[in-house]
Design a protein around this motif. Sequence first.
Motif, PDB file in Angstrom:
ATOM      1  N   ARG A 293       0.709  -7.201 -22.608  1.00 36.71           N
ATOM      2  CA  ARG A 293       1.096  -8.179 -21.582  1.00 36.71           C
ATOM      3  C   ARG A 293       0.459  -7.805 -20.246  1.00 36.71           C
ATOM      4  NH1 ARG A 293       5.323  -4.636 -22.289  1.00 36.71           N
ATOM      5  NH2 ARG A 293       6.024  -5.823 -24.090  1.00 36.71           N
ATOM      6  N   PRO A 294       0.378  -8.758 -19.316  1.00 31.97           N
ATOM      7  CA  PRO A 294      -0.108  -8.398 -17.978  1.00 31.97           C
ATOM      8  C   PRO A 294       0.781  -7.330 -17.359  1.00 31.97           C
ATOM      9  CG  PRO A 294       0.043 -10.786 -18.240  1.00 31.97           C
ATOM     10  CD  PRO A 294       0.718 -10.189 -19.426  1.00 31.97           C
ATOM     11  N   LEU A 295       0.177  -6.489 -16.528  1.00 29.09           N
ATOM     12  CA  LEU A 295       0.893  -5.395 -15.885  1.00 29.09           C
ATOM     13  C   LEU A 295       0.667  -5.500 -14.385  1.00 29.09           C
ATOM     14  CD1 LEU A 295       2.564  -2.891 -16.743  1.00 29.09           C
ATOM     15  CD2 LEU A 295       0.432  -1.579 -16.666  1.00 29.09           C
ATOM     16  N   LEU A 296       1.749  -5.660 -13.616  1.00 26.04           N
ATOM     17  CA  LEU A 296       1.648  -5.760 -12.161  1.00 26.04           C
ATOM     18  C   LEU A 296       1.827  -4.380 -11.546  1.00 26.04           C
ATOM     19  CD1 LEU A 296       2.435  -8.745 -13.068  1.00 26.04           C
ATOM     20  CD2 LEU A 296       3.331  -8.996 -10.756  1.00 26.04           C
ATOM     21  N   LEU A 297       0.997  -4.066 -10.565  1.00 27.56           N
ATOM     22  CA  LEU A 297       1.031  -2.774  -9.890  1.00 27.56           C
ATOM     23  C   LEU A 297       1.097  -3.007  -8.385  1.00 27.56           C
ATOM     24  CD1 LEU A 297       0.680   0.347  -9.934  1.00 27.56           C
ATOM     25  CD2 LEU A 297      -1.780  -0.059  -9.871  1.00 27.56           C
ATOM     26  N   SER A 298       2.098  -2.391  -7.716  1.00 30.64           N
ATOM     27  CA  SER A 298       2.258  -2.582  -6.273  1.00 30.64           C
ATOM     28  C   SER A 298       2.925  -1.343  -5.676  1.00 30.64           C
ATOM     29  CB  SER A 298       3.116  -3.817  -6.020  1.00 30.64           C
ATOM     30  OG  SER A 298       3.127  -4.186  -4.683  1.00 30.64           O
ATOM     31  N   ASP A 299       2.476  -0.850  -4.523  1.00 28.33           N
ATOM     32  CA  ASP A 299       1.415  -1.380  -3.689  1.00 28.33           C
ATOM     33  C   ASP A 299       0.334  -0.311  -3.633  1.00 28.33           C
ATOM     34  OD1 ASP A 299      -0.256  -2.129  -1.581  1.00 28.33           O
ATOM     35  OD2 ASP A 299       1.366  -2.760  -0.285  1.00 28.33           O
ATOM     36  N   ALA A 300      -0.887  -0.690  -3.938  1.00 26.74           N
ATOM     37  CA  ALA A 300      -1.993   0.268  -4.001  1.00 26.74           C
ATOM     38  C   ALA A 300      -3.040   0.005  -2.931  1.00 26.74           C
ATOM     39  CB  ALA A 300      -2.648   0.201  -5.387  1.00 26.74           C
ATOM     40  N   ALA A 301      -2.723  -0.838  -1.926  1.00 24.54           N
ATOM     41  CA  ALA A 301      -3.779  -1.235  -0.995  1.00 24.54           C
ATOM     42  C   ALA A 301      -3.353  -1.382   0.460  1.00 24.54           C
ATOM     43  CB  ALA A 301      -4.408  -2.550  -1.460  1.00 24.54           C
ATOM     44  N   ASN A 303       0.418  -0.645   2.050  1.00 26.67           N
ATOM     45  CA  ASN A 303       1.471   0.221   2.585  1.00 26.67           C
ATOM     46  C   ASN A 303       1.210   1.676   2.181  1.00 26.67           C
ATOM     47  OD1 ASN A 303       3.637  -1.700   3.777  1.00 26.67           O
ATOM     48  ND2 ASN A 303       3.067  -2.637   1.823  1.00 26.67           N
ATOM     49  N   ILE A 304       0.894   2.500   3.169  1.00 24.22           N
ATOM     50  CA  ILE A 304       0.466   3.870   2.881  1.00 24.22           C
ATOM     51  C   ILE A 304       1.637   4.719   2.403  1.00 24.22           C
ATOM     52  CG2 ILE A 304      -0.652   5.918   3.816  1.00 24.22           C
ATOM     53  CD1 ILE A 304      -2.070   4.088   5.834  1.00 24.22           C
ATOM     54  N   TYR A 305       2.656   4.889   3.222  1.00 25.71           N
ATOM     55  CA  TYR A 305       3.858   5.640   2.860  1.00 25.71           C
ATOM     56  C   TYR A 305       5.067   4.739   3.133  1.00 25.71           C
ATOM     57  CZ  TYR A 305       0.760   9.678   2.832  1.00 25.71           C
ATOM     58  OH  TYR A 305      -0.268  10.548   2.562  1.00 25.71           O
ATOM     59  N   PRO A 306       5.358   3.827   2.211  1.00 22.90           N
ATOM     60  CA  PRO A 306       6.413   2.843   2.471  1.00 22.90           C
ATOM     61  C   PRO A 306       7.800   3.476   2.550  1.00 22.90           C
ATOM     62  CG  PRO A 306       5.668   2.714   0.194  1.00 22.90           C
ATOM     63  CD  PRO A 306       4.731   3.640   0.894  1.00 22.90           C
ATOM     64  N   THR A 307       8.613   2.949   3.457  1.00 18.80           N
ATOM     65  CA  THR A 307      10.012   3.354   3.572  1.00 18.80           C
ATOM     66  C   THR A 307      10.823   2.654   2.482  1.00 18.80           C
ATOM     67  OG1 THR A 307      10.575   1.523   5.042  1.00 18.80           O
ATOM     68  CG2 THR A 307       9.705   3.545   6.062  1.00 18.80           C
ATOM     69  N   LEU A 308      12.083   2.995   2.407  1.00 13.66           N
ATOM     70  CA  LEU A 308      12.968   2.323   1.448  1.00 13.66           C
ATOM     71  C   LEU A 308      13.014   0.828   1.723  1.00 13.66           C
ATOM     72  CD1 LEU A 308      15.057   2.404  -0.846  1.00 13.66           C
ATOM     73  CD2 LEU A 308      16.802   2.906   0.885  1.00 13.66           C
ATOM     74  N   PRO A 402       5.214   5.115  -5.690  1.00 12.47           N
ATOM     75  CA  PRO A 402       5.853   5.724  -4.513  1.00 12.47           C
ATOM     76  C   PRO A 402       5.087   5.518  -3.222  1.00 12.47           C
ATOM     77  CG  PRO A 402       5.776   7.270  -6.354  1.00 12.47           C
ATOM     78  CD  PRO A 402       4.922   6.110  -6.722  1.00 12.47           C
ATOM     79  N   ASP A 403       3.746   5.497  -3.282  1.00 16.23           N
ATOM     80  CA  ASP A 403       2.933   5.375  -2.071  1.00 16.23           C
ATOM     81  C   ASP A 403       1.559   4.851  -2.452  1.00 16.23           C
ATOM     82  OD1 ASP A 403       1.374   7.666  -2.973  1.00 16.23           O
ATOM     83  OD2 ASP A 403       3.017   8.915  -2.269  1.00 16.23           O
ATOM     84  N   MET A 404       0.758   4.542  -1.436  1.00 15.83           N
ATOM     85  CA  MET A 404      -0.548   3.948  -1.687  1.00 15.83           C
ATOM     86  C   MET A 404      -1.478   4.921  -2.408  1.00 15.83           C
ATOM     87  SD  MET A 404      -3.162   2.031   0.954  1.00 15.83           S
ATOM     88  CE  MET A 404      -3.959   3.516   1.559  1.00 15.83           C
ATOM     89  N   GLU A 405      -1.372   6.214  -2.106  1.00 14.95           N
ATOM     90  CA  GLU A 405      -2.255   7.183  -2.745  1.00 14.95           C
ATOM     91  C   GLU A 405      -2.072   7.180  -4.255  1.00 14.95           C
ATOM     92  OE1 GLU A 405      -2.941  10.722   0.486  1.00 14.95           O
ATOM     93  OE2 GLU A 405      -1.008  10.641  -0.535  1.00 14.95           O
ATOM     94  N   SER A 406      -0.822   7.286  -4.712  1.00 16.79           N
ATOM     95  CA  SER A 406      -0.578   7.299  -6.153  1.00 16.79           C
ATOM     96  C   SER A 406      -0.939   5.960  -6.778  1.00 16.79           C
ATOM     97  CB  SER A 406       0.887   7.644  -6.443  1.00 16.79           C
ATOM     98  OG  SER A 406       1.759   6.726  -5.821  1.00 16.79           O
TER      99      SER A 406
END
Length: 470
Positions: A293-301, A303-308, A402-406
């Motif tokens: 199935r399609p797999l959605l991935l967020s956020d990789a572009a 928000n660098i270190y997003p808060t809760l 967890p963050d943009m890097e990962s």
Amino acid sequence: MTPMLENRLFDEIVIGDRAELTRALDLDDIRAFASVTGDLNPAHLDTDYAAASPMHGVIAHGQWAVALISAVLGTRLPGPGTLFVRQHFDFLAPARPGDTLTAQVTVTAREARHKHLTLACACRNQRGEALLRGEVEVSAPRLKLRMQAPDLPQVMVQAHIGYGRLLSAAKRHPPLRVAVVHPCSGEALDGAIEAWHEGLIEPLLVGPMARIRALAEAAHADISALQIIDTPHSHASASLAVAQVRAGHAAALMKGSLHTDELLHAVLDKDLGLRSERRLSHAFVLDVPGHPRPLLLSDAAINIYPTLADKRDIAQNAIDLARRIGIESPRVALLSAVETVNPAITSTMDAAALCKMAERGQITGGVLDGPLAFDNAISMDAARIKGIVSPVAGQADILIVPDMESGNMLYKQLTFMADADAAGVVLGARVPIMLTSRADGVRNRLASAALAVLLGNTAHPPPQAPAAPD
């Protein structure tokens, strides 16, 4: 047990000798044949295209039946050492996935001087319908041979399947009026033109007119039907494109050859931008070969270190996108390095809080669970081995990183090592924003446009006629 191969020399063969081979045909066989030969005719690979064709469905390549004839000649009669001299075939009907084909050869003539044999050939399906008839002339083997068949590597077909359905769904909507921001490179302009020709978007080109027309001329592309809003530079292109959306003349943005930060600066302008109550986030819709199935991935572009609080919006944006592409109740995996809450690992604490927020209605439309490690988010076996009982584990539709890097590392691992396609869109603004890349292929560009169509046609009324700047 490995089968034995044994040939028959010219003097061992008489007129009337016969051999055959039966083989089941499925869609993976057709895809493998296309991959090896490079014959990517959509009649063999695209179910939607094929359904509307005169054949009313996917058909195998005509040479598939010829390949079976060759297999009979090369392994059974005359067998190893046989060489083709000439061939002629009439193709009578197509083979389709699910058919069982029988290829048969019969010796009809012998020529002793050159040790040539003429054989009548036929290929039929399980109903006895003739798919192919013809004749071949071969040179019989000169040396007697009996040997075990060589072991062959296992072939696994990993087909891209998700974007076909995505494009079909988008094409059921009218073309979306899209402001293409500064399309001043060949790749940027090509992406807009490709989506236009596919009937997905109606481009409004915003950028230096002379440069855009020169690029189109160099590419032999006719853009005379498209409106161009002339701008002096990329900063003005971003501002004017956003203004066109605010005025109702466009319902989406497509990034051209300007920096993402420059475009988003105009989008996020407090007075003249396209802010909504949500935080902006980016989502990839990944078509991973072998994944069902399609797999959605967020956020990789973005928000660098997003808060809760940021992750709350990232999750809600992704859920809304998933629902728009047909996933009625998306399963959301909140990723971390482990699947238990650990106060020393912030992402596990955030995951637990996000699950509680979903229980209290602060995140709606999806089923959340976490923390989950990547393996037990997508693999039922991994989840079972670790004893995880969860409605999400092993079958996630959305991965919240967890963050943009990962996220960026995961996205690039899937695209470069697993051959995944990745279509991306920015969410949380008043309109969808396509951040296409120079490295994107045609399929990714079209899929990104399809995402914007599905989002834009739902959230916005038909745009008004475009306006030229003052």
